[in-house]
Design a protein around this motif. Structure first.
Motif, PDB file in Angstrom:
ATOM      1  N   ILE A 166      -3.320   2.637   4.091  1.00 34.69           N
ATOM      2  CA  ILE A 166      -1.928   2.613   4.557  1.00 34.69           C
ATOM      3  C   ILE A 166      -1.275   3.973   4.355  1.00 34.69           C
ATOM      4  O   ILE A 166      -0.601   4.490   5.251  1.00 34.69           O
ATOM      5  CB  ILE A 166      -1.135   1.490   3.852  1.00 34.69           C
ATOM      6  CG1 ILE A 166      -1.632   0.126   4.339  1.00 34.69           C
ATOM      7  CG2 ILE A 166       0.367   1.642   4.093  1.00 34.69           C
ATOM      8  CD1 ILE A 166      -1.083  -1.055   3.568  1.00 34.69           C
ATOM      9  N   ILE A 167      -1.485   4.574   3.183  1.00 26.60           N
ATOM     10  CA  ILE A 167      -0.918   5.893   2.910  1.00 26.60           C
ATOM     11  C   ILE A 167      -1.489   6.932   3.882  1.00 26.60           C
ATOM     12  O   ILE A 167      -0.761   7.782   4.395  1.00 26.60           O
ATOM     13  CB  ILE A 167      -1.186   6.304   1.443  1.00 26.60           C
ATOM     14  CG1 ILE A 167      -0.403   5.410   0.478  1.00 26.60           C
ATOM     15  CG2 ILE A 167      -0.856   7.776   1.203  1.00 26.60           C
ATOM     16  CD1 ILE A 167       1.108   5.533   0.612  1.00 26.60           C
ATOM     17  N   ILE A 181     -10.005  -3.983  -3.598  1.00 28.00           N
ATOM     18  CA  ILE A 181      -9.675  -4.141  -2.186  1.00 28.00           C
ATOM     19  C   ILE A 181      -8.221  -3.756  -1.939  1.00 28.00           C
ATOM     20  O   ILE A 181      -7.909  -3.075  -0.957  1.00 28.00           O
ATOM     21  CB  ILE A 181      -9.944  -5.593  -1.724  1.00 28.00           C
ATOM     22  CG1 ILE A 181     -11.446  -5.877  -1.761  1.00 28.00           C
ATOM     23  CG2 ILE A 181      -9.391  -5.820  -0.330  1.00 28.00           C
ATOM     24  CD1 ILE A 181     -11.797  -7.320  -1.501  1.00 28.00           C
ATOM     25  N   ILE A 182      -7.339  -4.169  -2.820  1.00 27.84           N
ATOM     26  CA  ILE A 182      -5.919  -3.842  -2.678  1.00 27.84           C
ATOM     27  C   ILE A 182      -5.713  -2.335  -2.784  1.00 27.84           C
ATOM     28  O   ILE A 182      -4.974  -1.735  -1.994  1.00 27.84           O
ATOM     29  CB  ILE A 182      -5.079  -4.596  -3.721  1.00 27.84           C
ATOM     30  CG1 ILE A 182      -5.111  -6.085  -3.416  1.00 27.84           C
ATOM     31  CG2 ILE A 182      -3.639  -4.078  -3.746  1.00 27.84           C
ATOM     32  CD1 ILE A 182      -4.450  -6.955  -4.448  1.00 27.84           C
ATOM     33  N   SER A 183      -6.372  -1.720  -3.724  1.00 27.24           N
ATOM     34  CA  SER A 183      -6.263  -0.274  -3.897  1.00 27.24           C
ATOM     35  C   SER A 183      -6.778   0.473  -2.673  1.00 27.24           C
ATOM     36  O   SER A 183      -6.178   1.453  -2.227  1.00 27.24           O
ATOM     37  CB  SER A 183      -7.037   0.157  -5.144  1.00 27.24           C
ATOM     38  OG  SER A 183      -6.998   1.548  -5.289  1.00 27.24           O
TER      39      SER A 183
END
Length: 98
Positions: A11-12, A3-5
């Motif tokens: 975001i990027i 999920i973080i990845s």
């Protein structure tokens, strides 16, 4: 951790789209200006800025979604210099207030 990845990827991508938007905006502004306004403002020629911003836009598009490398940084710096320094000088010469 996945999920973080995934969140980092989104975001990027969002930052890349914002950078590309700034590059396109700067390019369109430069294209619409009179060539003598650049000289009168004491800046590089219109041809220089249009070429530089076209390259910046291409770099921004090329790295879209692929992370921020040196190419993306070069593109956004070119657009940032134009938007922060050249555009206000040209608008002042042309009698536009911002």
């Amino acid at each position: 951790m996945q999920i973080i990845s995934e969140l980092q990827g989104w975001i990027i991508l969002g930052l890349g789209l914002l950078a590309l938007g700034a590059e396109v905006y700067a390019l369109l502004h430069a294209v619409r200006q009179r060539p003598d306004a650049f000289v009168a403002a004491g800046k590089q020629t219109k041809t220089f800025w249009v070429a530089a911003l076209a390259i910046a836009t291409l770099l921004g598009f090329a790295v879209l979604g692929g992370g921020f490398g040196i190419l993306a940084i070069i593109g956004i710096v070119l657009a940032g210099v134009y938007l922060a320094d050249v555009r206000p000088a040209i608008d002042s010469i042309m009698g536009r207030r911002r």
